[in-house]
Design an enzyme around this catalytic site. Structure first.
Site, PDB file in Angstrom:
ATOM      1  CE  LYS A   1      -3.807  -2.497  -0.116  1.00 19.51           C
ATOM      2  NZ  LYS A   1      -4.477  -3.373   0.997  1.00 19.51           N
TER       3      LYS A   1
HETATM    4  C1  LIG Z   1      -5.422  -4.542   1.357  1.00 20.01           C
HETATM    5  C2  LIG Z   1      -6.642  -4.072   1.451  1.00 20.01           C
HETATM    6  C3  LIG Z   1      -7.607  -4.659   2.685  1.00 20.01           C
HETATM    7  C4  LIG Z   1      -7.113  -4.918   4.222  1.00 20.01           C
HETATM    8  O1  LIG Z   1      -5.804  -5.741   4.014  1.00 20.01           O
HETATM    9  P1  LIG Z   1      -4.947  -6.155   5.083  1.00 20.01           P
HETATM   10  O2  LIG Z   1      -4.321  -6.216   4.103  1.00 20.01           O
HETATM   11  O3  LIG Z   1      -5.429  -6.358   6.099  1.00 20.01           O
HETATM   12  O4  LIG Z   1      -4.561  -4.724   5.757  1.00 20.01           O
HETATM   13  C5  LIG Z   1      -9.182  -4.132   2.441  1.00 20.01           C
HETATM   14  N1  LIG Z   1      -9.634  -4.146   1.158  1.00 20.01           N
HETATM   15  C6  LIG Z   1      -8.166  -4.018   0.059  1.00 20.01           C
HETATM   16  C7  LIG Z   1      -9.567  -3.611  -1.161  1.00 20.01           C
HETATM   17  C8  LIG Z   1      -7.164  -4.002   0.379  1.00 20.01           C
HETATM   18  O5  LIG Z   1      -6.447  -3.734  -0.579  1.00 20.01           O
END
Ligand SMILES: *Cc1c(COP(=O)(O)O)cnc(C)c1O
Length: 396
Positions: free
Chosen positions: A193
């Site tokens: 991210k």
């Molecule tokens: C990355 C992501 C999440 C949350 O992911 P974690 O790996 O638990 O931090 C939730 N929704 C979307 C669309 C994502 O890409």
């Protein structure tokens, strides 16, 4: 044997010396968890999104779970989300005991289709609607909020892809996760991210009551608030007033997060620059490939750079999918690791088994057949970008 080219994944973190120093300094401090770095990180998230409150938690998935609990999702309740998303968007509803209803997407933007959402809401009394800012472009939150208000649902913006993105509405500009048109937003700090804490997430909100509830749920449902407690035996006293979880983010992680947040503008600017470089290169291949359309009125922060294969005249979806597979393999051959975002949630065996796969998803299926996410991360060089373009030009 040729020289092995460096691996280019679709996304990766950028940790610099000052990030490392920040974590080491935290390790030498009094606090490894539940200390002041948490509040400081939350403050940085508020500044970046414009939200009044942020609650840092152990992952984006934990954020979705807590947001659903705080919204009152319980056994039997319905929540709606997009069919093109990471499974966590729908699982938050399930953890809280609710039933996810998946909504088809606009195949051009891969964002939840507001028309389909409106149709699916007929006869439902959902607790939550969870639009997803897919790839970094903000979903049409003002229209979604208007629909949600009519049925009394709470909007939770899944902004895991869109930290740093903006959208305009009625001449004003708003930030993703700022909760101008949602009661809550959720963020993720997974290494792919925009900024990372290893694992990590947050919920944003402007509502003091939701904020208080989220803070309580993050730590076992425990409170020290006199208003919430039945009695007070002394300064050590606390009460568990509901069943919460331990979803805390550590001070170690928050120290990294604080350091990373200082770089968010630079990281997002570089992502946008690389996206423009891809766009310019693919403009010459417009009969074969087309970048995902960014919804009008949004400025994407480009978590992903998604390319779609253009179907040939009369070409079947299976044939498009076969060509996508060939492009994927050609990139792999060059030590480039693309990804496909996402397999439609309604096709996941666990959702089918649980009875959460109802609906018609022609938009999602059409989109899924021809999509591929190319490498995009701030540390990528222009030459890395051109290397990817070369393979696409040769193959697609
Ligand atoms: C990355 C992501 C999440 C949350 O992911 P974690 O790996 O638990 O931090 C939730 N929704 C979307 C669309 C994502 O890409």
């Amino acid at each position: 044997m040729g020289v092995v080219k460096p691996m280019l994944p679709y996304g990766r973190q950028w940790i610099e010396d000052d990030d490392i120093e920040a974590v080491v300094a935290q390790l030498k401090s009094d606090w490894l968890t539940q200390g002041p770095a948490v509040a400081e990180f939350e403050k940085a998230l508020c500044v970046a999104t414009g939200a009044k409150f942020a609650v840092a938690v152990s992952s984006g998935t934990a954020a979705l779970h807590l947001a659903c609990l705080a919204a009152g999702v319980g056994p039997g309740d319905v929540g709606l989300t997009s069919d093109i998303t990471f499974v966590a968007s729908a699982n938050g509803i399930r953890y809280a005991g609710g039933k996810p209803v998946l909504v088809d997407v606009d195949p051009v933007t891969a964002l939840i289709s507001v028309e389909t959402l409106e149709a699916r809401l007929r006869g439902l009394k959902p607790k939550v609607i969870i639009p997803v800012d897919f790839s970094g472009a903000v979903a049409d939150l003002p229209r979604i909020r208007a629909l949600a208000d009519k049925v009394g649902a709470i909007v939770i913006e899944d902004a895991a892809h869109s930290l740093g993105a903006t959208y305009t509405h009625e001449g004003k500009t708003f930030s993703a996760g700022g909760c101008a048109h949602a009661q809550m937003g959720i963020l993720s700090f997974h290494p792919v991210k925009h900024v990372t804490t290893g694992e990590g997430g947050a919920i944003t909100t402007n509502d003091p009551a939701l904020h208080a509830r989220l803070m309580e749920l993050r730590t076992h449902g425990i409170t020290k608030d006199a208003q919430r407690m039945g009695k007070n035996d002394g300064p050590w006293y606390y009460e568990q007033v509901e069943l919460g979880l331990n979803y805390r983010l550590t001070d170690l992680q928050c120290a990294l997060g604080i350091s990373q947040m200082k770089k968010l503008p630079r990281f997002v600017a570089r992502r946008r620059e690389l996206a423009r470089r891809y766009d310019a290169a693919f403009a010459a291949l417009a009969d074969r490939v087309v970048p995902l359309t960014v919804r009008a009125g949004t400025e994407s922060s480009y978590h992903l750079y998604v390319l779609n294969l253009v179907p040939r005249k009369g070409e079947s979806m299976a044939s498009v999918a076969e060509r996508r597979r060939a492009l994927y393999m050609a990139l792999r051959e060059d030590n480039i690791l693309p990804q496909v975002h996402y397999i439609p949630v309604h096709q996941q065996p666990d959702f089918i088994r649980a009875g959460f796969s109802d609906g018609s998803f022609s938009g999602a299926e059409r989109y899924y057949a021809g999509c591929i996410s190319l490498p995009l991360f701030p540390r990528m060089t222009d030459e890395d970008c051109d290397r990817v373009v070369d393979v696409v030009r040769r193959t697609a």
